[in-house]
Each structure stands twice: as C-alpha cells, then as structure tokens.
Write a protein that holds these residues in place. Structure first.
Motif, mmCIF file in Angstrom:
data_model
loop_
_atom_site.group_PDB
_atom_site.id
_atom_site.type_symbol
_atom_site.label_atom_id
_atom_site.label_comp_id
_atom_site.label_asym_id
_atom_site.label_seq_id
_atom_site.Cartn_x
_atom_site.Cartn_y
_atom_site.Cartn_z
ATOM 1 N N GLU A 269 -74.066 -9.986 -26.373
ATOM 2 C CA GLU A 269 -72.652 -9.943 -26.759
ATOM 3 C C GLU A 269 -71.897 -8.808 -26.070
ATOM 4 N N TRP B 266 -73.085 -19.615 -28.722
ATOM 5 C CA TRP B 266 -72.377 -19.484 -27.455
ATOM 6 C C TRP B 266 -71.301 -20.560 -27.325
ATOM 7 N N TYR C 197 -68.435 -19.438 -29.323
ATOM 8 C CA TYR C 197 -67.737 -18.346 -28.633
ATOM 9 C C TYR C 197 -66.819 -18.904 -27.539
ATOM 10 N N ASP D 152 -63.847 -20.737 -29.187
ATOM 11 C CA ASP D 152 -62.911 -19.755 -29.753
ATOM 12 C C ASP D 152 -62.140 -19.023 -28.656
ATOM 13 N N SER D 153 -62.772 -18.802 -27.516
ATOM 14 C CA SER D 153 -62.120 -18.111 -26.404
ATOM 15 C C SER D 153 -61.033 -18.965 -25.757
#
Length: 98
Positions: free
Chosen positions: A47, A84, A87, A90-91
């Motif tokens: 992370e 992942w 992530y 969400d990004s």
C-alpha cells in the motif's frame, strides 16, 4: 556485494527494483521494490509503494524468467485480489462514502 538495479513500468507506474542476490553473509538475498513515478504509488503488493523482500539465495535464479518478468508476474497475480480491484475502482471515481 553485487547489486542490480532494474526499472519497469507496470500499469502506468514506474517501478525500481534493487536486488542483492547475496546479502547478509551469502545466505539471504534481498529485493526492494519501489514505485518511483508516481512516487510511492500503491501497488497490489504494498500500500505504501515500497516493499522489502528477503528470500534464500538462488530463489530468483531458480525460477524461470528475469527478475523483471518475475516481479511483473507477482504484481499481475496480486492485482487479481478483491482489495486491489476495489482500490482501482475507488481510484477511478470520486468516493463519497467509505
């Protein structure tokens, strides 16, 4: 003590690998993985954008492919994780709620 430095780009992230095939008295090898552009960008194996990995001498050499291809395969495999994928999702969008 021999040190190898390699660079690769994985999913738009530039990564630097620093590999010491015989560190710590010739028993342990050491691999550092660091995202450098963007600096400290998260990776599926860390992370923080930095990972220090110790393993027995000869491990990398015993596997098929170069260090770069092995790390790329590790990243590709780890990128299949739910964490992942979340992530990345969400990004891509503005996350109003956690």
């Amino acid at each position: 003590m021999r040190t190898e430095t390699h660079r690769l780009t994985w999913q738009g992230i530039e990564i630097e690998l620093t590999y010491k095939p015989e560190d710590y008295g010739g028993v342990i090898a050491h691999l550092e993985i660091k995202s450098i552009n963007p600096d400290r960008a998260p990776l599926p194996i860390t992370e923080t954008g930095y990972r220090s990995h110790f393993h027995p001498v000869g491990t990398v050499e015993a596997n098929e492919g170069t260090l770069v291809t092995q790390v790329t395969a590790w990243l590709d495999e780890a990128a299949k994780s739910k964490a992942w994928k979340k992530y990345i999702e969400d990004s891509r969008q503005l996350c109003l709620f956690d």
